[in-house]
Design a protein around this motif. Structure first.
Motif, PDB file in Angstrom:
ATOM      1  N   ARG A  94      10.023  -1.193   0.689  1.00 51.82           N
ATOM      2  CA  ARG A  94       9.376  -1.085   2.000  1.00 51.82           C
ATOM      3  C   ARG A  94       8.261  -0.033   1.975  1.00 51.82           C
ATOM      4  O   ARG A  94       7.200  -0.234   2.554  1.00 51.82           O
ATOM      5  N   ALA A  95       8.513   1.087   1.306  1.00 51.17           N
ATOM      6  CA  ALA A  95       7.529   2.164   1.248  1.00 51.17           C
ATOM      7  C   ALA A  95       6.287   1.737   0.477  1.00 51.17           C
ATOM      8  O   ALA A  95       5.151   2.015   0.880  1.00 51.17           O
TER       9      ALA A  95
ATOM     10  N   ALA B 124       4.212  -0.818   2.444  1.00 50.72           N
ATOM     11  CA  ALA B 124       3.544  -0.190   3.585  1.00 50.72           C
ATOM     12  C   ALA B 124       2.242   0.482   3.173  1.00 50.72           C
ATOM     13  O   ALA B 124       1.277   0.518   3.946  1.00 50.72           O
ATOM     14  N   LYS B 125       2.191   1.006   1.966  1.00 51.49           N
ATOM     15  CA  LYS B 125       0.974   1.681   1.500  1.00 51.49           C
ATOM     16  C   LYS B 125      -0.119   0.687   1.130  1.00 51.49           C
ATOM     17  O   LYS B 125      -1.304   0.991   1.232  1.00 51.49           O
TER      18      LYS B 125
END
Length: 266
Positions: free
Chosen positions: A233-234, A237-238
């Motif tokens: 997810r991280a 997101a970037k």
């Protein structure tokens, strides 16, 4: 006289408007439009002209783009020396994407002589901005010079989702190289690396499975799955992810459309 005065004012206003439309950012956008077009609307020569004009005005994304073209041999003849020159212009302004790409060129030393000192300088700058590729490649560089520094760098990149960094961190834990040996934790990171598409650790996982109890393996697998969900997810997101070559042992440069997500730090 009044009409002449108004004509001069109008001319000056139009000239100022034309100049304002030739800022580095605007030229870069024209270049992106030209190179992204399909069929007759695509114009690679025009795109290169706009990219170079933007880069010469000091616009960082354009400088990285020109370096990318030379680095990959796309639209321009491949040249590591030219790639390094354009990457350096942006890297010296603090851009982490340019820094790790330049460090990578020096680290590989294929088209130019390998320069470990320069590679370390720029990779350290990228790593200091929490860039995962800079952290990972700096760890690789230190593995032959001061291997005790490598595990922390691998972990920093591994926690940002790089499967090749997860492998190298897991391998360090498995072998106890530069870090206390921990086969349970090694299994977690090696499994995440494998799930991420980097299969170099398959034999290491098999070896560890012969040394751990079934309950330990089950706990490690559960932990890996939980960590993968958070990291995925991280990373998504970037936005600086999703290109072929991203997870090579030595990552390839991100394509133009992805680069816009890659200039920032963490």
């Amino acid at each position: 006289m009044r009409a002449r005065y108004l004509a001069v004012v109008l001319f000056l206003l139009l000239s100022a408007s034309a100049q304002n439309n030739n800022t580095g950012e605007q030229l870069y956008q024209r270049a992106m439009d030209a190179v992204s077009g399909s069929g007759p609307s695509r114009n690679d020569l025009e795109a290169i002209d706009y990219f170079k004009r933007s880069a010469e005005l000091g616009y960082i994304p354009a400088q990285v783009a020109v370096g990318f073209f030379y680095d990959t041999g796309t639209l321009l003849p491949g040249s590591d020396s030219q790639a390094a020159e354009w990457y350096r212009k942006a890297a010296d302004k603090g851009d982490p994407l340019a820094q790790w790409l330049l460090g990578r060129v020096y680290f590989q030393g294929s088209g130019i002589p390998q320069d470990v000192s320069s590679a370390e300088k720029y990779l350290r700058s990228a790593a200091a901005q929490q860039n995962p590729f800079g952290q990972y490649l700096l760890g690789r560089l230190y593995s032959d010079r001061d291997y005790t520094k490598s595990p922390a760098l691998y972990r920093a990149a591994a926690e940002q989702g790089l499967p090749q960094a997860q492998y190298y961190y897991g391998k360090a834990l498995k072998d106890g190289r530069g870090i206390r040996q921990d086969r349970n934790e090694a299994y977690v990171w090696l499994l995440m690396s494998l799930d991420g598409g980097y299969d170099q650790g398959r034999l290491d996982l098999t070896e560890i499975e012969g040394l751990l109890l079934p309950a330990e393996i089950a706990r490690a697998k559960n932990k890996a799955r939980e960590m993968e969900e958070t990291m995925t997810r991280a990373v998504v997101a970037k936005g600086c992810t999703g290109w072929e070559g991203e997870f090579y042992t030595t990552p390839s440069p991100p394509p133009l459309r992805t680069q816009r997500f890659c200039h920032g730090g963490k």
